[in-house]
Design an enzyme around this catalytic site. Structure first.
Site, short mmCIF file in Angstrom:
data_model
loop_
_atom_site.label_atom_id
_atom_site.label_comp_id
_atom_site.label_asym_id
_atom_site.label_seq_id
_atom_site.Cartn_x
_atom_site.Cartn_y
_atom_site.Cartn_z
N CYS A 83 0.91 -1.09 -0.06
CA CYS A 83 0.13 -0.06 -0.10
C CYS A 83 0.79 1.29 -0.11
CB CYS A 83 -0.99 0.04 1.11
SG CYS A 83 -1.70 -1.80 1.55
N HIS A 337 -9.32 3.06 -1.38
CA HIS A 337 -7.94 2.70 -1.22
C HIS A 337 -7.40 1.91 -2.60
CE1 HIS A 337 -4.02 1.32 0.30
NE2 HIS A 337 -4.45 0.51 1.19
#
Length: 388
Positions: A83, A337
């Protein structure tokens, strides 16, 4: 060597299911960035392409993307740190410029998570843990962060309402961010009611409202050496500090469950490099993949002492007009996300803030901003400090 500045930023809208290819998705963020920088693709010396490859059907996407964007024959490379991939990409671009190899570098982050099913996505997220010793036992992201939430609650008295207040704040700003997936108001009672959709348990104590969601999206950051930045940009945003760290992937190898050691170490490095401290930060973007993650970030970054992050959200000190505005673009909880694009989106937000171009989300006269971007369950940590 001189300074390194950000001269252009771009981001696609973050959506649940993008109808085009990854090339078309990346083009949306790239187009906005080169228009912002007022340059042509041929003026970019190199590109760093960032995503988590488990979600991509295209192998070696950097080459395909470079061709589509008209960036041949300039060199390109592909990196991933889950991420935090595009924050790490900025670190690589900074290094390429400081070394003198290149003068202008584009950092492109993307993820088209809708290319695979939710079941497949969960399985791949589980493989972010050690596939020999941990992921075979069925660990998933919400369960990992639920462990951190339980530990924080047990040690510091953090409550379910404290967690819910983070999502309430997120929704305040998500509503005014045209790039966000979720633009609806979320009230405290929506999350506190176990019978409501937002209050339904995902992994106790975390509820639906405590979790961010997958999304498709792209981001692009264009950086340049000092001479080019000053020549091309009226108001460059300078990279003042960079910090990065790792920690054992297996939970059994860790000794802290009320915070993320990678964030602490990356922040220490970034503050030292920039010559500033937590009190000097005017606006911040933190990795709020779960509500507990934002509260831990307050503490890991030094905005609050350990255990006292809950007071910042209770007192609305992390709202736009508070002591330390955090995630006033809605954060991951509202924006969504898209793994490889997330760090670039956070950087874009801080750049716009420092240039005074954040519109309804604008903080009053910020001069120094911070980006906190975490990969996996605190496996990778990146902290970036920017200034004008």
């Amino acid at each position: 060597m001189g300074k390194v500045g950000i001269i252009g930023v771009g981001q696609s809208a973050f959506v649940r299911s993008y109808p085009g290819s990854i090339k078309e998705l990346v083009f949306e963020g790239f187009k906005e960035a080169i228009e912002d920088a007022k340059i042509s693709p041929k003026e970019i010396d190199a590109t760093v392409v960032c995503s988590a490859p488990e979600y991509d059907k295209q192998r070696s996407p950097a080459g395909v993307i470079a061709e589509y964007l008209g960036l041949n024959p300039q060199p390109t490379c592909y990196i991933e740190t889950l991420c935090s991939s595009s924050s790490m990409g900025l670190r690589i671009a900074y290094s390429l410029i400081k070394s003198g190899l290149h003068k202008v570098v584009a950092v492109i982050g993307f993820q088209k998570m809708s290319e695979i099913t939710s079941v497949e996505s969960q399985e791949r997220m589980g493989r972010g843990a050690d596939i020999q010793w941990e992921s075979p036992f069925g660990t998933m992201m919400p369960a990992y962060y639920a462990m951190y939430a339980r530990a924080h609650m047990a040690k510091y008295g953090t409550t379910l309402e404290d967690l819910a207040l983070v999502r309430v704040k997120s929704s305040v700003y998500g509503q005014i961010n045209e790039k966000a997936v979720y633009r609806k108001s979320v009230k405290l009672e929506d999350i506190m009611n176990p019978e409501s959709r937002m209050g339904a348990i995902v992994s106790s104590p975390l509820r639906v409202g405590d979790c961010c969601a997958n999304a498709d999206g792209s981001s692009c950051i264009i950086v340049a050496d000092e001479d080019r930045a000053k020549a091309l940009c009226e108001k460059p945003v300078w990279i003042l500090g960079l910090g990065a760290a790792t920690t054992p992937v297996n939970m059994s190898g860790r000794d802290l469950f009320t915070g993320l050691t990678v964030a602490q170490e990356a922040a220490r490095q970034a503050y030292e490099m920039a010559g500033v401290g937590p009190d000097d930060i005017d606006v911040a973007e933190v990795h709020d993949c779960f509500t507990i993650a934002e509260i831990m970030a307050y503490e890991n970054l030094g905005f609050a002492k350990p255990g006292e992050g809950k007071y910042l959200i209770r007192e609305k000190q992390t709202y736009k007009d508070g002591k330390i505005p955090v995630n006033v673009d809605g954060g991951l909880l509202s924006k969504g996300h898209p793994i490889g694009a997330t760090g670039g989106s956070q950087i874009r937000t801080i750049v716009l803030q420092l240039r005074g171009e954040a519109g309804d989300m604008q903080v009053k006269d910020p001069e120094i901003g911070l980006v906190h971007n975490i990969g996996g369950v605190g496996l990778y940590g990146n902290v970036t400090i920017l200034g004008i």
